[in-house]
Write an enzyme that holds these catalytic residues in place. Structure first.
Site, short mmCIF file in Angstrom:
data_model
loop_
_atom_site.label_atom_id
_atom_site.label_comp_id
_atom_site.label_asym_id
_atom_site.label_seq_id
_atom_site.Cartn_x
_atom_site.Cartn_y
_atom_site.Cartn_z
N GLU A 160 -11.36 1.10 -3.86
CA GLU A 160 -10.91 1.56 -2.60
C GLU A 160 -9.70 2.37 -2.67
O GLU A 160 -9.26 2.71 -3.90
CB GLU A 160 -10.86 0.46 -1.72
CG GLU A 160 -9.57 -0.71 -2.29
CD GLU A 160 -9.44 -1.82 -1.47
OE1 GLU A 160 -9.40 -1.71 -0.29
OE2 GLU A 160 -9.24 -2.87 -2.10
N ASP A 175 0.71 -1.26 0.04
CA ASP A 175 0.03 -0.08 0.04
C ASP A 175 0.93 1.20 0.00
O ASP A 175 0.44 2.17 0.90
CB ASP A 175 -0.91 0.07 1.29
CG ASP A 175 -1.71 -1.26 1.56
OD1 ASP A 175 -2.25 -1.87 0.27
OD2 ASP A 175 -1.94 -1.86 2.48
#
Length: 532
Positions: free
Chosen positions: A184, A15
């Protein structure tokens, strides 16, 4: 140009959120249940990265005690407002349930290696938040979760204005986009009169990708690009899989790059297994004539080797002042930072002294220090001293994924040879043997793979050799390396093993356990983790 080899941050660095300040780039990555919270790396050439520190204090009260495996701090987003760094992130306290039970926090610092402000809780619609700084205004992007029966756990991307001083919401929340596919990790940028929304698409597994939407107005409506910017889901032969969760950054020379996560799977009879977790990669980006970002090398597949602009000659990264292990990263601990009450580096110079506490499956007080495994071939070893006097005491070397999946070689106590396993005989607690116990744990339970009597409390070197999907344990005494037990399945220590959601990566470390008295002392020296 400079040749960049992906992944640039290797071994459990998922991430990535990248920001450029001047001619220096910074990347923050997820830490989940691990400390240090929110590790940050920096680079001036995009190809070579060093550990620059972490967001100390990201977990309020200094603890993530009780969070589930792969819970904790998800997908931090790093940004710069012209004067200071900002970070926003979610602490996720429920995994695999309709409720994520998230708390979203924000913090600032003038130097990523320095002091971060006490985190303040902000609107917590979901995980993977980010900030957008626009003409002095501050906006929070997030995913919203509809936990109700029949609702979507990925129910759209929302935008809320925040007061830059108090971080309190200003006005209402705007729904920017809903999509039939899972989206997302929103990131927002402005270019040539357009607002571009960069989205993670398809979850975090092999279906992962990056999709872009755009609008002339900040609050929408947003139009989705008809093709992904990045994905590897249509070609399982690619060396970089799970490519997704991206962020676009402009270089000082005006070029653009995309930071993203990717994974390097092992190919096993049970299917691909990503034991190294998800890692950080970078791709150069160009803009097409219609104003959409595209990979500069064409198509949408991530490349292992790419060319990026060479920075000016004076742009060497200054050495980090953060105390770290030889790997360039500090020791990692579970759910809390190391505490001198159980991890002592001063009582015996050159040694680390661990005091045994809970067992390895505890989410509260496990005495464990670990480091990331960064390549598919690796070797870990450590010399240790411990004198367990009961089966409730153990210490040794561990290959770790989480509380349900690990392999450990421990010095512990066992009944005299020939006696059955029948609990401690407390009338003479010293009766018995000092042994090495090799155990393997997965979702089916814990099993003892081997038991070897060592018969003395003298220093002993323990080791593990990892070769792809196989781990072999051994010990050294009097210069002789002796195998312990059969080869074990290291591929189980991966995001992809089993049916439960997993998001981290394999680690190697040392630990100590004392379930009754919390007083066993185990001393360790010469820990070495070589990845190649």
């Amino acid at each position: 140009m400079t040749l960049l080899h992906n992944p640039v941050i290797r071994g459990f660095a998922p991430d990535p959120s990248m920001v450029r300040v001047g001619d220096c780039y910074y990347v923050a990555t997820s830490s989940f249940e691990w400390f240090p919270t929110i590790p940050i790396h920096r680079s001036r050439d995009l190809a070579h990265w060093e550990y620059a520190g972490h967001v100390e204090g990201a977990a309020p009260g200094g603890s993530l005690a009780g969070v589930p495996d792969s819970g904790g701090i998800w997908a931090p987003s790093l940004s710069w407002d012209g004067e200071r760094f900002w970070v926003v992130y979610a602490i996720v306290r429920s995994v695999g349930t309709p409720y994520f039970d998230t708390d979203v926090y924000g913090s600032t610092a003038t130097d990523v290696s320095g002091r971060w402000t006490t985190p303040r809780r902000i609107p917590s619609h979901g995980f993977d938040p980010s900030l957008f700084h626009d003409d002095g205004r501050l906006w929070l992007l997030n995913l919203q979760n509809d936990h109700r029966p029949g609702g979507s756990r990925f129910a759209g991307i929302v935008l809320t204005e925040l007061d830059p001083g108090t971080l309190a919401p200003v006005g209402g929340t705007h729904l920017l986009l809903q999509h039939e596919q899972l989206v997302e990790g929103p990131k927002l940028l402005r270019r040539d009169g357009w607002y571009y929304l960069v989205l993670a698409e398809g979850g975090t597994g092999f279906e992962h990708g990056v999709r872009v939407a755009r609008s002339r107005a900040l609050t929408g409506p947003y139009e989705l690009d008809d093709r992904p910017l990045l994905t590897s889901r249509d070609d399982p032969s690619l060396p970089l899989q799970k490519a997704g969760h991206g962020e676009l950054v402009q270089t000082p020379s005006g070029h653009w790059v995309l930071s993203h996560l990717a994974a390097r799977p092992l190919h096993t009879p049970a299917g691909p297994r990503c034991t190294l977790g998800r890692e950080t990669a970078i791709q150069p980006v160009a803009w097409d004539t219609d104003g959409w970002p595209r990979l500069a090398h064409g198509g949408h597949h991530p490349a292992v080797e790419v060319d990026v602009p060479t920075p000016p000659a004076h742009s060497a990264v200054a050495p980090s002042a953060v105390p770290v292990e030889p790997s360039g990263r500090p020791w990692c601990t579970l759910r809390a930072a190391p505490d001198p009450s159980w991890a002592d580096t001063t009582s015996r110079p050159g040694w680390i002294r661990l005091r045994g506490r809970h067992g390895p499956e505890s989410r509260w007080a496990h005495s464990l220090l670990a480091r990331r495994i960064t390549e598919h071939r690796a070797e870990a070893e450590v010399t240790m001293e411990a004198a367990p006097r009961t089966f409730t005491q153990a210490a040794g070397l561990v290959l770790w994924y989480d509380t349900e999946v690990y392999l450990s070689l421990d010095v512990t106590w066992a009944e005299p040879e020939g006696e059955g396993q029948h609990g401690q005989q407390w009338q003479d607690p010293r009766a018995g043997r000092t042994v090495l116990s090799l155990t393997e744990r997965d979702e089916d339970g814990i099993r003892q793979a081997a038991l070897v009597e060592i018969g003395t409390d003298a220093p002993l070197t323990l080791g593990a050799t990892i070769d792809g999907a196989e781990a072999r344990f051994w010990y050294v005494r009097d210069g002789v390396r002796t195998p312990v037990g059969p080869p074990l399945d290291f591929a189980r220590l991966s995001d992809d093993h089993g049916s439960r959601l997993r998001f981290t990566g394999a680690m190697a470390g040392i630990h100590a356990v004392d379930l009754v008295g919390a007083e066993l002392i185990a001393d360790f020296t010469g820990f070495r983790l070589t990845c190649r």
